[in-house]
Design an enzyme around this catalytic site. Structure first.
Site, PDB file in Angstrom:
ATOM      1  N   GLU A 118      -9.879  -2.297   5.434  1.00 49.83           N
ATOM      2  CA  GLU A 118     -10.522  -2.072   6.720  1.00 49.83           C
ATOM      3  C   GLU A 118     -11.709  -3.018   6.881  1.00 49.83           C
ATOM      4  O   GLU A 118     -12.174  -3.614   5.902  1.00 49.83           O
ATOM      5  CB  GLU A 118     -11.000  -0.610   6.785  1.00 49.83           C
ATOM      6  CG  GLU A 118      -9.904   0.433   6.563  1.00 49.83           C
ATOM      7  CD  GLU A 118      -8.992   0.632   7.766  1.00 49.83           C
ATOM      8  OE1 GLU A 118      -9.038  -0.179   8.723  1.00 49.83           O
ATOM      9  OE2 GLU A 118      -8.213   1.601   7.767  1.00 49.83           O
TER      10      GLU A 118
ATOM     11  N   HIS B 292      -7.360  -5.109  10.278  1.00 51.19           N
ATOM     12  CA  HIS B 292      -7.100  -4.852   8.851  1.00 51.19           C
ATOM     13  C   HIS B 292      -5.800  -5.508   8.399  1.00 51.19           C
ATOM     14  O   HIS B 292      -4.878  -5.728   9.183  1.00 51.19           O
ATOM     15  CB  HIS B 292      -7.166  -3.353   8.516  1.00 51.19           C
ATOM     16  CG  HIS B 292      -6.003  -2.518   8.947  1.00 51.19           C
ATOM     17  ND1 HIS B 292      -6.135  -1.199   9.334  1.00 51.19           N
ATOM     18  CD2 HIS B 292      -4.671  -2.772   9.035  1.00 51.19           C
ATOM     19  CE1 HIS B 292      -4.953  -0.702   9.624  1.00 51.19           C
ATOM     20  NE2 HIS B 292      -4.048  -1.634   9.461  1.00 51.19           N
TER      21      HIS B 292
ATOM     22  N   ASN C  90      -7.648  -3.226  14.389  1.00 56.71           N
ATOM     23  CA  ASN C  90      -9.042  -3.543  14.038  1.00 56.71           C
ATOM     24  C   ASN C  90      -9.138  -4.738  13.080  1.00 56.71           C
ATOM     25  O   ASN C  90     -10.178  -4.969  12.478  1.00 56.71           O
ATOM     26  CB  ASN C  90      -9.721  -2.314  13.417  1.00 56.71           C
ATOM     27  CG  ASN C  90      -9.055  -1.870  12.117  1.00 56.71           C
ATOM     28  OD1 ASN C  90      -8.099  -2.491  11.656  1.00 56.71           O
ATOM     29  ND2 ASN C  90      -9.556  -0.805  11.520  1.00 56.71           N
TER      30      ASN C  90
ATOM     31  N   ASP D 149       0.808  -1.224   0.000  1.00 60.50           N
ATOM     32  CA  ASP D 149       0.000   0.000   0.000  1.00 60.50           C
ATOM     33  C   ASP D 149       0.840   1.271   0.000  1.00 60.50           C
ATOM     34  O   ASP D 149       2.057   1.222   0.202  1.00 60.50           O
ATOM     35  CB  ASP D 149      -0.964   0.004   1.205  1.00 60.50           C
ATOM     36  CG  ASP D 149      -0.342  -0.552   2.484  1.00 60.50           C
ATOM     37  OD1 ASP D 149       0.898  -0.544   2.591  1.00 60.50           O
ATOM     38  OD2 ASP D 149      -1.091  -0.981   3.371  1.00 60.50           O
TER      39      ASP D 149
HETATM   40  C1  F6R Z   1       1.402  -1.627   6.159  1.00 64.12           C
HETATM   41  C2  F6R Z   1       0.049  -2.151   6.242  1.00 64.12           C
HETATM   42  C3  F6R Z   1      -0.734  -2.164   7.521  1.00 64.12           C
HETATM   43  C4  F6R Z   1       0.115  -2.498   8.743  1.00 64.12           C
HETATM   44  C5  F6R Z   1      -0.754  -2.522  10.002  1.00 64.12           C
HETATM   45  C6  F6R Z   1       0.065  -2.738  11.250  1.00 64.12           C
HETATM   46  O1  F6R Z   1       1.907  -1.740   4.847  1.00 64.12           O
HETATM   47  O2  F6R Z   1      -0.441  -2.532   5.245  1.00 64.12           O
HETATM   48  O3  F6R Z   1      -1.761  -3.123   7.389  1.00 64.12           O
HETATM   49  O4  F6R Z   1       0.726  -3.733   8.559  1.00 64.12           O
HETATM   50  O5  F6R Z   1      -1.460  -1.316  10.121  1.00 64.12           O
HETATM   51  O6  F6R Z   1       0.897  -1.628  11.442  1.00 64.12           O
HETATM   52  P1  F6R Z   1       2.052  -1.636  12.554  1.00 64.12           P
HETATM   53  O7  F6R Z   1       3.039  -2.662  12.111  1.00 64.12           O
HETATM   54  O8  F6R Z   1       2.629  -0.251  12.476  1.00 64.12           O
HETATM   55  O9  F6R Z   1       1.407  -1.959  13.827  1.00 64.12           O
END
Ligand code: F6R
Length: 239
Positions: A141, A136, A134, A66
């Site tokens: 989401e 995701h 959450n 992303d």
């Molecule tokens: C990042 C991504 C997100 C993160 C997730 C966890 O490329 O796609 O799904 O993997 O938000 O983020 P952290 O590792 O910062 O807790």
């Protein structure tokens, strides 16, 4: 689904690095990569092991999950900047073989279609994932259909607040992003999800024990034929 529980973040990162080094035995491996706090330890270890001559990224291709809409490689908050700093600048990869959605594309819908076609044309040997509090995965989401392809998303307030720790002010967090879809994440040959810390424990429980339901996007991983979770004790506390 294979679940590996480690003592702490460092051990989680070591285990993940070992798994990646196994994949990198194939010289032209295709890696699906993620950003965020969770994989930083893994990327540090991959840089160290590459510098020590234990692994090489010479013929490796990468495709990231992303990118924020509106940010480009000069922005320190962009995911392309993060990947260059955390991994690509430290290893022997050809940057032309590294791919992220273009957050600066004028036509976001066309960029999503381009990226989707690119992801489709690459067979990922492994897809790395972090986990949102959450549930995701990528920026998919809760409520995202399981067959979704690369698309533009409006980030939930939950995710904006989570990610605001990396920005000077919460108002600076971009409100939109381009994310690989759940349908494309599931096409990877193998999936490796990392989670660390108590803030992820509830999402981990829903991922592993909950119904397969789009309220917890990560729950779809229960149906992936080759999915490994590497968790630290705190993230695994509710299992
Ligand atoms: C990042 C991504 C997100 C993160 C997730 C966890 O490329 O796609 O799904 O993997 O938000 O983020 P952290 O590792 O910062 O807790």
């Amino acid at each position: 689904m294979q679940i590996i529980i480690t003592e702490n973040y460092n051990e989680m990162s070591e285990k993940a690095a070992d798994i990646f080094c196994g994949v990198l035995k194939k010289p032209n491996a295709v890696l699906g990569l993620a950003t965020g706090s969770t994989p930083i330890g893994l990327y540090k270890l991959l840089v160290e092991r590459c510098r020590a001559g234990l692994i090489s990224f010479k013929d490796v291709r990468t495709v990231n999950l992303d990118e924020y809409v509106g940010l480009g490689k000069e922005d320190e908050q962009s995911y392309v900047w993060f990947m260059n700093k955390m991994l690509f600048d430290g290893v022997d990869i050809d940057k032309a073989n590294t791919h992220l959605p273009n957050g600066l594309a004028a036509d976001v819908a066309a960029e999503c279609a381009r990226y989707s076609a690119l992801v489709n044309s690459l067979h990922r040997d492994i897809q790395l994932l972090g986990l949102g509090g959450n549930g995701h995965i990528g920026f998919n989401e809760p409520g995202t259909p399981f067959d979704s392809l690369t698309h533009e998303v409006a980030l939930t307030m939950n995710t904006i607040m989570d990610n605001s720790r990396l920005f000077a002010r919460a108002e600076d967090v971009p409100r939109r992003a381009i994310t690989m879809g759940i349908g494309e994440i599931m096409q990877a040959g193998s999936v490796l999800l990392l989670a660390s810390g108590g803030a992820k424990a509830k999402a981990v429980k829903e991922l592993v024990k909950g119904p397969v339901c789009c309220d917890c996007p990560a729950s779809i991983l229960q149906t992936h034929p080759n999915c490994t979770l590497v968790l630290d004790r705190a993230a695994a506390a509710m299992l």
